[in-house]
Design an enzyme around this catalytic site. Structure first.
Site, PDB file in Angstrom:
ATOM      1  N   ALA A 120     -49.487  19.717  32.990  1.00  0.00           N
ATOM      2  CA  ALA A 120     -48.917  20.328  31.786  1.00  0.00           C
ATOM      3  C   ALA A 120     -50.055  20.946  30.991  1.00  0.00           C
ATOM      4  CB  ALA A 120     -48.178  19.286  30.945  1.00  0.00           C
ATOM      5  N   LYS A 121     -49.706  21.737  30.007  1.00  0.00           N
ATOM      6  CA  LYS A 121     -50.705  22.285  29.092  1.00  0.00           C
ATOM      7  C   LYS A 121     -49.994  22.720  27.827  1.00  0.00           C
ATOM      8  CE  LYS A 121     -55.200  22.964  29.042  1.00  0.00           C
ATOM      9  NZ  LYS A 121     -56.181  22.007  29.596  1.00  0.00           N
TER      10      LYS A 121
END
Length: 431
Positions: A120-121
């Site tokens: 994720a980011k």
């Protein structure tokens, strides 16, 4: 096990990323791995696209009473191996495609290091240097409250990145905890030790870079005591890497930041340079070295080059100037595909980001485990386990590269993509 036949995607995987930029680079690396592994179009499409994206507006009341509306993103690329994991960056350059690329790289990084997460980011389009501490706290808390439905210790665990730090994570943890009614230290990693952070987390990415850098130098037959290095990006990762390289006996002759660079033929006094940066905000003006145009650092005659700033700093226009024997990527995506080809043709060994800078996610995983168990490890235990994980992954990448005749980047990506695909195929496609 029989591989299911998935319907071809309506568009070619990664079509939206055509052109240049981090997402195009990430998609190109995935496509090459898929060709090597022989996967069909449907599986490629599944791996190429984020599972979930969220874009939010963040109204901020400034200290002068005015209201400004910022934009934030959170992208969750994959959940096949576990909850999503990835940093949160505050930068004026943040956009959705950059966050998508970073989330994908995070998936491969976790898989390569055998950490049970997907990638994720997150990011907010903001220059944190233009905002007060109180304003940054309000931005962080509002962003956290907006993405609250998709984060949690079993869903998605943010961590610090460019422009954020352990205080940012403490604000995120507190905001989430207040919303659910009890303290949840495992919702983020990279927190201060006083609120459940892990010993060794702040330096973990830098230590991991150096573990891999020393292994890569040894692979090239270069002993630390006779090695020279240049570090591009003297920030959280680069400054720590420079210090640990110097402690290992490597002569760090140059360092740069966004304002300029400094060089000293006999090696920089790295602790003194760190003090100078803490006092002035830049390497520029450091009295223990000579000024150097920042762009010249990448072409210095050194054994080791560590790009530790942002994406795309090594590209078709400057890759031929690189004189280092080894490039170890401390940043995410610092080398474009065109630069990779040039560096390979010139015999430069490039250690990819998803291996080289994975120390942060490894110790984030350790922190998450400790938070969930409420049992804390010593700094020595953390460092020993970090080194073991990094060197095991290094050995695996070398093995795959040798067996398949691939570059280290190709071998790392193939290994990671295969692990994620295997997890997906084992779990099956629902419904």
């Amino acid at each position: 096990m029989t591989t299911p036949v998935l319907a071809p995607a309506a568009d070619a995987p990664g079509e939206a990323a055509a052109g240049t930029g981090p997402l195009a680079e990430a998609q190109a690396q995935l496509a090459a791995a898929v060709r090597t592994l022989g996967y069909e179009t449907g599986l490629h499409a599944l791996l190429a696209r984020p599972r979930r994206e969220m874009t939010v507006s963040i109204p901020l009341r400034r200290d002068d009473g005015s209201v400004e509306v910022l934009t934030g993103h959170r992208v969750q690329h994959n959940f096949s191996r576990g909850p999503a994991k990835g940093g949160l960056r505050f930068s004026p350059a943040v956009d959705l495609d950059e966050v998508r690329a970073l989330a994908m790289w995070m998936t491969w990084k976790c898989a390569l290091l055998d950490v049970p997460y997907g990638g994720a980011k997150g990011g907010i389009t903001i220059d944190p240097r233009r905002y007060s501490r109180g304003e940054l706290e309000r931005v962080t808390r509002r962003y956290t409250s907006e993405i609250l439905p998709i984060i949690g210790p079993e869903r998605d665990i943010p961590a610090p990145d460019i422009g954020t730090d352990e205080q940012t994570m403490a604000w995120m943890m507190d905001t989430y905890s207040v919303s659910v009614g009890y303290t949840v230290p495992g919702v983020v990693t990279g927190k201060p030790v006083s609120v459940g952070g892990s010993l060794g987390r702040s330096a973990a990415t830098s230590r991991g870079v150096v573990h891999i850098a020393l292994a890569a130098l040894a692979h090239r037959g270069i002993a630390p005591a006779r090695a020279t290095a240049a570090v591009q990006g003297f920030g959280k990762v680069g400054a720590g890497a420079a210090l640990f390289l110097a402690e290992a006996g490597v002569e760090v002759v140059a360092a740069s930041d966004q304002y300029g660079a400094v060089h000293r033929a006999g090696g920089l006094d790295v602790p003194a340079l760190q003090q100078h940066v803490a006092a002035t905000g830049s390497v520029v003006g450091f009295g223990g070295a000579d000024p150097l145009p920042a762009e010249r650092l990448l072409g210095l005659e050194v054994d080791l080059l560590v790009p530790a700033a942002v994406e795309g700093v090594l590209h078709a226009g400057n890759a031929a100037e690189v004189a280092a024997s080894v490039v170890v990527e401390g940043a995410n995506g610092p080398t474009t595909a065109a630069a990779d080809e040039i560096l390979a043709a010139n015999g430069v060994l490039v250690v990819p980001d998803i291996l080289a800078n994975a120390g942060g996610v490894i110790v984030s995983y350790f922190e998450w485990v400790q938070s969930n168990q409420a049992y804390w490890w010593s700094a020595a235990e953390v460092d020993a386990r970090l080194e073991a994980r990094m060197l095991a992954a290094w050995g695996k990448v070398l093995e795959v590269a040798g067996e398949r005749g691939l570059s280290l980047r190709e071998a790392a990506t193939v290994t990671a993509v295969q692990r994620v695909a295997d997890a997906h195929l084992t779990r099956g496609l629902y419904p």
